[in-house]
Design a protein around this motif. Structure first.
Motif, PDB file in Angstrom:
ATOM      1  N   GLY A  72       7.890  -8.436  -1.239  1.00 60.65           N
ATOM      2  CA  GLY A  72       6.855  -7.918  -0.355  1.00 60.65           C
ATOM      3  C   GLY A  72       6.789  -6.399  -0.345  1.00 60.65           C
ATOM      4  N   ILE A  73       7.952  -5.750  -0.269  1.00 54.56           N
ATOM      5  CA  ILE A  73       7.973  -4.278  -0.249  1.00 54.56           C
ATOM      6  C   ILE A  73       7.454  -3.721  -1.566  1.00 54.56           C
ATOM      7  CG2 ILE A  73       9.500  -2.273  -0.187  1.00 54.56           C
ATOM      8  CD1 ILE A  73      11.193  -3.765   1.858  1.00 54.56           C
ATOM      9  N   ILE A  74       7.863  -4.348  -2.675  1.00 55.29           N
ATOM     10  CA  ILE A  74       7.394  -3.885  -3.983  1.00 55.29           C
ATOM     11  C   ILE A  74       5.881  -4.027  -4.089  1.00 55.29           C
ATOM     12  CG2 ILE A  74       7.456  -4.358  -6.461  1.00 55.29           C
ATOM     13  CD1 ILE A  74      10.389  -5.333  -5.961  1.00 55.29           C
ATOM     14  N   MET A  75       5.360  -5.163  -3.674  1.00 54.66           N
ATOM     15  CA  MET A  75       3.924  -5.391  -3.797  1.00 54.66           C
ATOM     16  C   MET A  75       3.124  -4.544  -2.812  1.00 54.66           C
ATOM     17  SD  MET A  75       3.794  -7.293  -6.340  1.00 54.66           S
ATOM     18  CE  MET A  75       2.070  -7.751  -6.382  1.00 54.66           C
ATOM     19  N   ALA A  76       3.723  -4.209  -1.669  1.00 54.32           N
ATOM     20  CA  ALA A  76       3.040  -3.312  -0.729  1.00 54.32           C
ATOM     21  C   ALA A  76       2.861  -1.936  -1.349  1.00 54.32           C
ATOM     22  CB  ALA A  76       3.830  -3.217   0.571  1.00 54.32           C
ATOM     23  N   GLY A  77       3.921  -1.432  -2.008  1.00 56.76           N
ATOM     24  CA  GLY A  77       3.827  -0.115  -2.634  1.00 56.76           C
ATOM     25  C   GLY A  77       3.019  -0.114  -3.912  1.00 56.76           C
ATOM     26  N   ARG A  78       3.001  -1.244  -4.596  1.00 58.88           N
ATOM     27  CA  ARG A  78       2.305  -1.306  -5.882  1.00 58.88           C
ATOM     28  C   ARG A  78       0.863  -1.780  -5.727  1.00 58.88           C
ATOM     29  NH1 ARG A  78       0.770  -4.903  -9.571  1.00 58.88           N
ATOM     30  NH2 ARG A  78       0.915  -4.359 -11.804  1.00 58.88           N
ATOM     31  N   GLY A 115       1.888 -11.973   1.493  1.00 60.15           N
ATOM     32  CA  GLY A 115       0.688 -11.804   0.684  1.00 60.15           C
ATOM     33  C   GLY A 115      -0.536 -11.564   1.538  1.00 60.15           C
ATOM     34  N   ILE A 116      -0.649 -12.317   2.642  1.00 61.79           N
ATOM     35  CA  ILE A 116      -1.783 -12.121   3.563  1.00 61.79           C
ATOM     36  C   ILE A 116      -1.724 -10.733   4.195  1.00 61.79           C
ATOM     37  CG2 ILE A 116      -2.844 -12.947   5.694  1.00 61.79           C
ATOM     38  CD1 ILE A 116      -1.836 -15.745   5.012  1.00 61.79           C
ATOM     39  N   ILE A 117      -0.537 -10.333   4.643  1.00 62.12           N
ATOM     40  CA  ILE A 117      -0.388  -9.042   5.326  1.00 62.12           C
ATOM     41  C   ILE A 117      -0.708  -7.890   4.388  1.00 62.12           C
ATOM     42  CG2 ILE A 117       1.304  -7.477   6.368  1.00 62.12           C
ATOM     43  CD1 ILE A 117       2.708 -10.025   7.457  1.00 62.12           C
ATOM     44  N   ILE A 118      -0.167  -7.909   3.186  1.00 61.31           N
ATOM     45  CA  ILE A 118      -0.356  -6.803   2.243  1.00 61.31           C
ATOM     46  C   ILE A 118      -1.819  -6.671   1.850  1.00 61.31           C
ATOM     47  CG2 ILE A 118       0.197  -5.966  -0.072  1.00 61.31           C
ATOM     48  CD1 ILE A 118       2.933  -7.414   0.280  1.00 61.31           C
ATOM     49  N   SER A 119      -2.458  -7.775   1.510  1.00 60.29           N
ATOM     50  CA  SER A 119      -3.858  -7.713   1.080  1.00 60.29           C
ATOM     51  C   SER A 119      -4.770  -7.269   2.221  1.00 60.29           C
ATOM     52  CB  SER A 119      -4.298  -9.071   0.535  1.00 60.29           C
ATOM     53  OG  SER A 119      -4.102 -10.086   1.500  1.00 60.29           O
ATOM     54  N   CYS A 120      -4.529  -7.767   3.420  1.00 61.04           N
ATOM     55  CA  CYS A 120      -5.369  -7.376   4.563  1.00 61.04           C
ATOM     56  C   CYS A 120      -5.205  -5.894   4.889  1.00 61.04           C
ATOM     57  CB  CYS A 120      -5.036  -8.230   5.782  1.00 61.04           C
ATOM     58  SG  CYS A 120      -5.664  -9.931   5.693  1.00 61.04           S
ATOM     59  N   CYS A 121      -3.976  -5.395   4.887  1.00 60.81           N
ATOM     60  CA  CYS A 121      -3.749  -3.973   5.191  1.00 60.81           C
ATOM     61  C   CYS A 121      -4.386  -3.080   4.123  1.00 60.81           C
ATOM     62  CB  CYS A 121      -2.256  -3.685   5.290  1.00 60.81           C
ATOM     63  SG  CYS A 121      -1.474  -4.306   6.788  1.00 60.81           S
ATOM     64  N   GLY A 122      -4.171  -3.413   2.845  1.00 63.54           N
ATOM     65  CA  GLY A 122      -4.736  -2.601   1.776  1.00 63.54           C
ATOM     66  C   GLY A 122      -6.250  -2.564   1.813  1.00 63.54           C
TER      67      GLY A 122
END
Length: 368
Positions: free
Chosen positions: A212-218, A316-323
């Motif tokens: 999750g952390i990697i995908m948030a930054g990437r 996955g939901i959190i990262i995509s929604c925030c981005g």
């Protein structure tokens, strides 16, 4: 063809004659400023002015600014209409930065301003979530405006292209987890249980968190930067003009791709973490490979594995929604894109950690 001025009875008359393009006589302007100090009124005479450009407009603008600062009356009625309009526009535009800069606010005013901005952010967030849920509803009913090529591109970007960085980081996390555990377990001669420690830790939560952390930054940062740049270039406005739902066109393919790939990346992170732990156990602690994998399999539980995969799904939901949220709500300049990217990454990680705490409490209460 020149710019002349004459001071008579406290009235400064400035006469513009002929072609005054690229006017830059600073010495004459300095002399004019000195006479301006002695006047009560400034009159501009441009009846004989033939040609001019922004250089003359800038010179007149500075003269008028100095006159207004000293409450000196200014008369520009004898200037050409287009020159008058340009100077008027320059004088009426507010060049002060927006916000509270320059305001001597106290603690209560700052607190109230922060509260209002927070409330506005919450309203925008709920509106965005509502639009996203509606977009998902349209997708499952076959009415969403979603291009297959956009979905495939997003799926590839956060799928196999992310395996390299996820593998490296997860391998190192598993290695560190095994090494730190070995420092304590060696004191009791229980080094073999490093396999159990790494297997449980990675499958339960660590694999999902690291992925999750990697995908948030990437990927989350990429979503915010891409959509934010489209906002700056007015491409989002173009989509709205064409009647295309922005959420369907921009958010939905990115949301679906991360929802699909994050559980698989979590599983891969679990495997790479256990391989990292095996590297420490086999090379540093003289544990044989068959022993390590036997104890790893014994410690492996389907419940822990599914909990980790579920965490990955939520991340996955959190990262995509925030981005996507910060990209859609980006400003109209380059600095806003950087702000949106930073906020997307920080918000994703913070919300993931908070969600992990909440989910852990719920699962613990349910005995899972």
């Amino acid at each position: 063809m020149a710019l002349d001025f004459l001071l008579t009875q406290k009235v400064l008359t400035i006469t513009a004659d002929g072609d005054l393009r690229d006017y830059d006589n600073q010495e004459q302007l300095n002399a004019l400023y000195q006479n301006l100090e002695k006047s009560h009124k400034v009159c501009f005479d441009g009846k004989s002015l033939q040609r001019w450009n922004s250089c003359l407009a800038a010179a007149f603008y500075q003269i008028i600014l100095r006159a207004k600062a000293k409450n000196i009356e200014v008369d520009t009625t004898e200037l050409p209409n287009d020159l008058q309009n340009l100077i008027t526009l320059a004088l009426t535009v507010d060049r002060k930065p927006k916000g509270k800069e320059g305001k001597n606010w106290g603690f209560l005013e700052d607190l109230g301003d922060s509260g209002l901005r927070m409330l506005e952010g919450i309203k925008k967030s709920w509106a965005f979530l509502g639009d996203t849920i509606k977009s998902l509803g349209r997708f499952f009913t076959g009415r969403a405006v979603l291009r297959r090529v956009d979905f495939e591109f997003a799926l590839a970007d956060c799928g196999y292209k992310a395996i390299g960085i996820v593998s490296l980081v997860s391998f190192m996390v598993g290695l560190i987890l095994a090494f730190v555990g070995a420092l304590q377990l060696k004191m009791f001669g229980a080094q073999i249980y490093i396999a159990s420690l790494v297997a449980i830790g990675m499958t339960r939560i660590m694999g999902a968190i690291m992925a999750g952390i990697i995908m948030a930054g990437r990927t989350g940062a990429s979503y915010a930067a891409t959509i934010g740049t489209m906002q700056v270039n007015e491409e989002v406005d173009a989509l709205k003009t064409l009647g295309l739902p922005v959420t369907d066109f921009l958010v939905l393919p990115r949301l679906l791709s991360l929802i699909i790939t994050m559980p698989f990346l979590t599983m891969w992170a679990d495997i790479m973490g256990m391989i990292g732990g095996a590297t420490v156990a086999i090379l540093m602690l003289d544990i044989s490979a068959p022993q390590y994998w036997v104890y790893s399999i014994k410690a492996f539980e389907l419940t822990n594995f599914l909990v980790g995969v579920f965490h990955g799904f939520m991340y996955g939901i959190i990262i995509s929604c925030c981005g996507c949220y910060y990209g859609v709500n980006c400003g109209r300049n380059a600095d806003s894109v950087g702000w949106a990217t930073t906020k997307a990454v920080v918000s994703s990680i913070v919300i993931m950690i908070v969600a992990t705490g909440i989910l852990t409490s719920i699962l613990e209460a349910l005995g899972i």
